[in-house]
Design a protein around this motif. Structure first.
Motif, PDB file in Angstrom:
ATOM      1  N   PHE A  96     -13.304 -20.257 -18.145  1.00 45.51           N
ATOM      2  CA  PHE A  96     -12.348 -19.224 -17.713  1.00 45.51           C
ATOM      3  C   PHE A  96     -12.985 -17.839 -17.728  1.00 45.51           C
ATOM      4  O   PHE A  96     -12.308 -16.821 -17.662  1.00 45.51           O
ATOM      5  CB  PHE A  96     -11.111 -19.251 -18.617  1.00 45.51           C
ATOM      6  N   ILE A  97     -14.327 -17.804 -17.803  1.00 48.55           N
ATOM      7  CA  ILE A  97     -15.055 -16.540 -17.857  1.00 48.55           C
ATOM      8  C   ILE A  97     -15.950 -16.426 -16.640  1.00 48.55           C
ATOM      9  O   ILE A  97     -16.844 -17.249 -16.434  1.00 48.55           O
ATOM     10  CB  ILE A  97     -15.915 -16.440 -19.130  1.00 48.55           C
ATOM     11  N   THR A  98     -15.727 -15.412 -15.824  1.00 46.49           N
ATOM     12  CA  THR A  98     -16.614 -15.140 -14.695  1.00 46.49           C
ATOM     13  C   THR A  98     -16.554 -13.666 -14.337  1.00 46.49           C
ATOM     14  O   THR A  98     -15.542 -12.990 -14.584  1.00 46.49           O
ATOM     15  CB  THR A  98     -16.266 -16.018 -13.474  1.00 46.49           C
ATOM     16  N   GLY A  99     -17.650 -13.163 -13.818  1.00 42.76           N
ATOM     17  CA  GLY A  99     -17.730 -11.753 -13.437  1.00 42.76           C
ATOM     18  C   GLY A  99     -17.851 -10.801 -14.602  1.00 42.76           C
ATOM     19  O   GLY A  99     -17.666  -9.597 -14.447  1.00 42.76           O
ATOM     20  N   GLN A 100     -18.215 -11.326 -15.778  1.00 39.51           N
ATOM     21  CA  GLN A 100     -18.245 -10.509 -16.988  1.00 39.51           C
ATOM     22  C   GLN A 100     -19.678 -10.251 -17.450  1.00 39.51           C
ATOM     23  O   GLN A 100     -20.596 -10.994 -17.117  1.00 39.51           O
ATOM     24  CB  GLN A 100     -17.465 -11.205 -18.107  1.00 39.51           C
ATOM     25  N   SER A 101     -19.841  -9.204 -18.236  1.00 39.87           N
ATOM     26  CA  SER A 101     -21.129  -8.876 -18.838  1.00 39.87           C
ATOM     27  C   SER A 101     -20.958  -8.756 -20.348  1.00 39.87           C
ATOM     28  O   SER A 101     -20.096  -8.016 -20.820  1.00 39.87           O
ATOM     29  CB  SER A 101     -21.675  -7.566 -18.279  1.00 39.87           C
ATOM     30  N   LEU A 102     -21.758  -9.500 -21.076  1.00 38.70           N
ATOM     31  CA  LEU A 102     -21.696  -9.500 -22.538  1.00 38.70           C
ATOM     32  C   LEU A 102     -22.877  -8.719 -23.097  1.00 38.70           C
ATOM     33  O   LEU A 102     -24.034  -9.096 -22.899  1.00 38.70           O
ATOM     34  CB  LEU A 102     -21.725 -10.942 -23.059  1.00 38.70           C
ATOM     35  N   THR A 103     -22.582  -7.609 -23.768  1.00 38.67           N
ATOM     36  CA  THR A 103     -23.634  -6.820 -24.411  1.00 38.67           C
ATOM     37  C   THR A 103     -23.988  -7.443 -25.753  1.00 38.67           C
ATOM     38  O   THR A 103     -23.117  -7.671 -26.595  1.00 38.67           O
ATOM     39  CB  THR A 103     -23.177  -5.366 -24.617  1.00 38.67           C
ATOM     40  N   ILE A 104     -25.272  -7.722 -25.942  1.00 43.64           N
ATOM     41  CA  ILE A 104     -25.761  -8.294 -27.208  1.00 43.64           C
ATOM     42  C   ILE A 104     -26.867  -7.381 -27.712  1.00 43.64           C
ATOM     43  O   ILE A 104     -28.018  -7.455 -27.273  1.00 43.64           O
ATOM     44  CB  ILE A 104     -26.274  -9.732 -27.010  1.00 43.64           C
ATOM     45  N   ASP A 105     -26.507  -6.488 -28.628  1.00 44.76           N
ATOM     46  CA  ASP A 105     -27.449  -5.454 -29.065  1.00 44.76           C
ATOM     47  C   ASP A 105     -27.308  -5.101 -30.536  1.00 44.76           C
ATOM     48  O   ASP A 105     -27.771  -4.045 -30.969  1.00 44.76           O
ATOM     49  CB  ASP A 105     -27.264  -4.195 -28.215  1.00 44.76           C
TER      50      ASP A 105
END
Length: 260
Positions: free
Chosen positions: A241-250
């Motif tokens: 159910f996840i699309t078009g998203q950006s996950l910041t991992i910092d």
């Protein structure tokens, strides 16, 4: 992710011979995937293939410069002939050195080269992988962006622009490929230490100061495994159910207020 969740699934990782790409290749192969890693650096690719196969993992290396359309076409043809489909395409290949010097001395050809690899490359890979993605049950594309898409140091024109463009390309592809059942997401890594994940001649032992660590609310610099764990989730149907998203991992670095 469960062991062997990706059993009999094919995962193609560009720029997979070193750094974050190699970390993801290891993680997906350990989860049971048939991993195809591609890289312009043939020596690094062969070393990575040998190292991973030495752990009884299903990994194949195919050299490719993702900025070259004919090479991307040939890559996808080889993958299709051997594996019939692609369950996950991970666009990780990129020119990583962000600095280009003062604007008035900018080498426009060098600027164009960065965009050709970092932005046009993912587009070409998505285009020519699409027929193979359509053959998969739950196809996914994952673009590896950067926190430099949202914030900059001085004189990082091409890298920042290419990663900002990749963020936009992610949501554009997500909407455009929805009718093809292909989910498209991005991960924006922050400071990820790759010293132990380079070709043999370039490996080094990381040395981080306490100040380096304290820039991150989690208290350490990131590692390729941090990106790989998120990639395993986002490319799986558990993230259906996840699309078009950006996950910041910092490690929280970009949300920490710093006074000069």
């Amino acid at each position: 992710m469960d062991n062997f969740y990706y059993h009999n699934k094919t995962v193609l990782i560009t720029g997979g011979a070193q750094g974050i790409g190699l970390g993801m290749a290891l993680a997906f192969a350990q989860a049971g995937a048939n991993v195809v890693l591609t890289d312009k650096d043939k020596e690094a690719g062969q070393q990575a293939e040998q190292w991973l196969q030495g752990q009884s993992l299903k990994v194949a290396f195919i050299p490719c410069d993702v900025s070259q359309e004919t090479e991307v076409q040939a890559l996808m043809q080889q993958v299709g002939e051997k594996y019939k489909c692609i369950d996950a395409l991970i666009n990780n290949a990129g020119i990583a050195d962000p600095f280009q010097g003062p604007l008035q001395e900018l080498d426009v050809a060098a600027f164009d080269k960065v965009l050709a690899v970092n932005l046009r490359g993912p587009l070409l890979c998505a285009k020519y992988a699409l027929p193979l993605l359509q053959e998969a049950e739950h196809p996914a594309i994952l673009n590896i962006s950067s926190t430099r898409a949202f914030m900059s140091e001085p004189e990082t024109f091409a890298y920042s622009a290419s990663k900002g463009g990749l963020e936009a390309l992610t949501h554009s592809l997500a909407v455009s490929l929805s009718r093809e059942r292909v989910r498209v997401n991005a991960i924006a890594p922050g400071w990820i230490e790759t010293g132990n994940w380079k070709r043999a001649s370039e490996k080094y032992t990381p040395q981080h100061t306490q100040e380096d660590k304290e820039q991150h609310p989690v208290g350490r610099v990131g590692e390729p495994q941090d990106i790989a764990e998120a990639a395993l989730f986002l490319c799986s149907d558990k993230a259906g159910f996840i699309t078009g998203q950006s996950l910041t991992i910092d490690g929280g670095m970009t949300v920490k207020m710093i006074y000069a």
